[in-house]
Design a protein around this motif. Structure first.
Motif, PDB file in Angstrom:
ATOM      1  N   LEU A 183      39.687 -14.016 -27.445  1.00  0.00           N
ATOM      2  CA  LEU A 183      39.100 -14.394 -28.730  1.00  0.00           C
ATOM      3  C   LEU A 183      40.114 -15.133 -29.602  1.00  0.00           C
ATOM      4  O   LEU A 183      39.779 -16.122 -30.264  1.00  0.00           O
ATOM      5  N   MET A 184      41.352 -14.661 -29.604  1.00  0.00           N
ATOM      6  CA  MET A 184      42.396 -15.343 -30.370  1.00  0.00           C
ATOM      7  C   MET A 184      42.605 -16.764 -29.866  1.00  0.00           C
ATOM      8  O   MET A 184      42.728 -17.711 -30.657  1.00  0.00           O
ATOM      9  N   ASP A 233      31.512 -11.841 -20.566  1.00  0.00           N
ATOM     10  CA  ASP A 233      30.075 -11.583 -20.646  1.00  0.00           C
ATOM     11  C   ASP A 233      29.722 -10.879 -21.948  1.00  0.00           C
ATOM     12  O   ASP A 233      28.627 -11.051 -22.481  1.00  0.00           O
ATOM     13  N   LEU A 234      30.653 -10.072 -22.469  1.00  0.00           N
ATOM     14  CA  LEU A 234      30.439  -9.400 -23.752  1.00  0.00           C
ATOM     15  C   LEU A 234      31.248 -10.055 -24.855  1.00  0.00           C
ATOM     16  O   LEU A 234      30.708 -10.520 -25.863  1.00  0.00           O
ATOM     17  N   PHE A 235      32.565 -10.090 -24.681  1.00  0.00           N
ATOM     18  CA  PHE A 235      33.448 -10.572 -25.737  1.00  0.00           C
ATOM     19  C   PHE A 235      33.656 -12.082 -25.599  1.00  0.00           C
ATOM     20  O   PHE A 235      34.448 -12.545 -24.777  1.00  0.00           O
ATOM     21  N   ASN A 236      32.915 -12.841 -26.398  1.00  0.00           N
ATOM     22  CA  ASN A 236      32.980 -14.293 -26.359  1.00  0.00           C
ATOM     23  C   ASN A 236      32.788 -14.832 -27.780  1.00  0.00           C
ATOM     24  O   ASN A 236      32.592 -14.069 -28.730  1.00  0.00           O
ATOM     25  N   GLN A 259      44.861  -8.216 -35.078  1.00  0.00           N
ATOM     26  CA  GLN A 259      44.860  -6.795 -35.408  1.00  0.00           C
ATOM     27  C   GLN A 259      43.810  -6.049 -34.603  1.00  0.00           C
ATOM     28  O   GLN A 259      44.018  -4.893 -34.208  1.00  0.00           O
ATOM     29  N   PHE A 260      42.691  -6.685 -34.331  1.00  0.00           N
ATOM     30  CA  PHE A 260      41.624  -6.111 -33.513  1.00  0.00           C
ATOM     31  C   PHE A 260      42.139  -5.766 -32.114  1.00  0.00           C
ATOM     32  O   PHE A 260      41.939  -4.649 -31.615  1.00  0.00           O
ATOM     33  N   THR A 261      42.834  -6.716 -31.501  1.00  0.00           N
ATOM     34  CA  THR A 261      43.405  -6.459 -30.172  1.00  0.00           C
ATOM     35  C   THR A 261      44.397  -5.305 -30.218  1.00  0.00           C
ATOM     36  O   THR A 261      44.349  -4.391 -29.381  1.00  0.00           O
ATOM     37  N   ALA A 262      45.298  -5.329 -31.199  1.00  0.00           N
ATOM     38  CA  ALA A 262      46.307  -4.270 -31.312  1.00  0.00           C
ATOM     39  C   ALA A 262      45.670  -2.912 -31.564  1.00  0.00           C
ATOM     40  O   ALA A 262      46.065  -1.901 -30.957  1.00  0.00           O
TER      41      ALA A 262
END
Length: 355
Positions: A183-184, A233-236, A259-262
């Motif tokens: 996503l980043m 398929d989900l996170f796009n 921050q979401f990933t962390a």
């Protein structure tokens, strides 16, 4: 290995004739922008998919073959000395809940071009046995990184992030814990033209949006118990856009995505590996200094560093894993862990294409 980040091909040469496999040489072949766009387009239903996917499989296999030859030339090793190529292929769909996964790769063509035995299609057997087909690297992590005394966690931050819990007193577990870089990277490309945010420098110019972060973290995936796996398929970007109002500053969204990933990684470790003392990072995201610092902040009392400290550079762990898995296949040894994938049992993975 060519992973969810869609940046290119990681190739490694290993010597598996020792107690602990030895990494001898590495090579990276980048994807060009056109190939990346064509691969991204296949993650969603579209016109003439079968023809496009098959042609891309052939193109990827030629790229894999060239990466192999470049690697061996760099190492000064003749191809006749190579036992096997382990090739994961490029994932374009991962739907274990529907009983299938698709990795683009013409393994027969790769064997023909290199005259080396190829092992490919690593995920399908585990899915056939009722598993998630991913992550497959925890068995390798256990073989190479597990310590008899210290509780370690290995965190791979590629396009998707996954963790392996190496508790010396318990069976190995591992699972995908959410987005890593994908996503980043997508947001950075859209707003800056760069394929990734080097060291989190752009994210550092923004501010985390608390309401957006909370909305991202309420996704049902995070409430599911392992075994679990995920992907584009989900996170796009379509998933992300549904969370946005359209008035957010792009750099603030980037800061929030980091921050979401962390947070997703840290929460997974706190929930499932609470007694872990050491956290080792690998994958491209391991080099993002801002992300690494956020993980340190969110995991107090634990050592957070790179797998380089364990003898395998962070960039090459996943490719190393598939070389090891290919060797397991040839030796008729299991390469999956049922505790990780949820399959009915450990399985010998992959299909063999003899030279």
């Amino acid at each position: 290995m060519s992973g969810t980040s869609l940046d290119g091909v990681d190739a490694v040469l290993i010597d598996s004739g020792q107690t602990v496999p030895n990494l001898l040489q590495t090579h990276f072949s980048p994807y060009d922008a056109e190939l990346r766009e064509q691969l991204l387009a296949l993650h969603h239903p579209g016109h003439d998919e079968l023809d496009r996917a098959t042609l891309l499989s052939n193109r990827l296999s030629r790229l894999y073959a060239q990466a192999t030859m470049d690697l061996l030339e760099k190492a000064g090793v003749p191809l006749q000395q190579i036992t096997v190529i382990g090739c994961h292929g490029q994932t374009i769909r991962h739907c274990p809940e529907a009983g299938y996964t698709i990795q683009l790769n013409n393994a027969a063509l790769l064997a023909e071009l290199t005259r080396i035995t190829v092992v490919a299609d690593f995920r399908s057997r585990d899915i056939a046995a009722g598993g998630q087909g991913a992550p497959l690297v925890p068995a390798f992590h256990a073989a190479v990184f597990k310590h008899a005394m210290h509780h370690r966690v290995i965190v791979n931050i590629g396009g998707i992030a996954n963790i392996t819990n190496l508790d010396p007193t318990k069976p190995v577990i591992g699972f995908d814990c959410g987005p890593g870089n994908l996503l980043m990277d997508a947001w950075c490309l859209r707003h800056t033209g760069r394929t990734y945010d080097k060291d989190g420098q752009w994210a550092a110019t923004g501010r985390v949006i608390p309401a957006l972060l909370e909305d991202l973290l309420v996704e049902d995936f995070f409430a599911h118990q392992p075994p679990k796996s995920t992907g584009r398929d989900l996170f796009n970007t379509h998933w992300l856009e549904r969370k946005l109002h359209g008035t957010e500053a792009p750099q603030d969204v980037q800061a929030t995505l980091l921050q979401f990933t962390a947070t997703a990684i840290a929460q997974a470790i706190q929930a499932h590996c609470p007694s872990a003392e050491e956290v080792y990072l690998c994958g491209g995201g391991a080099h993002n200094g801002l992300l690494r610092n956020r993980l340190i902040d969110n995991l107090p009392g634990r050592t957070v560093t790179l797998t380089d400290q364990l003898g395998v550079a962070a960039d090459w762990v996943e490719a190393f894993a598939f070389a090891w898995l290919a060797q397991q296949t040839l030796a008729r040894k299991t390469g999956s862990l049922a505790e990780v994938t949820g399959a009915e049992g450990n399985r010998i993975l992959g299909a063999i294409y003899p030279a």
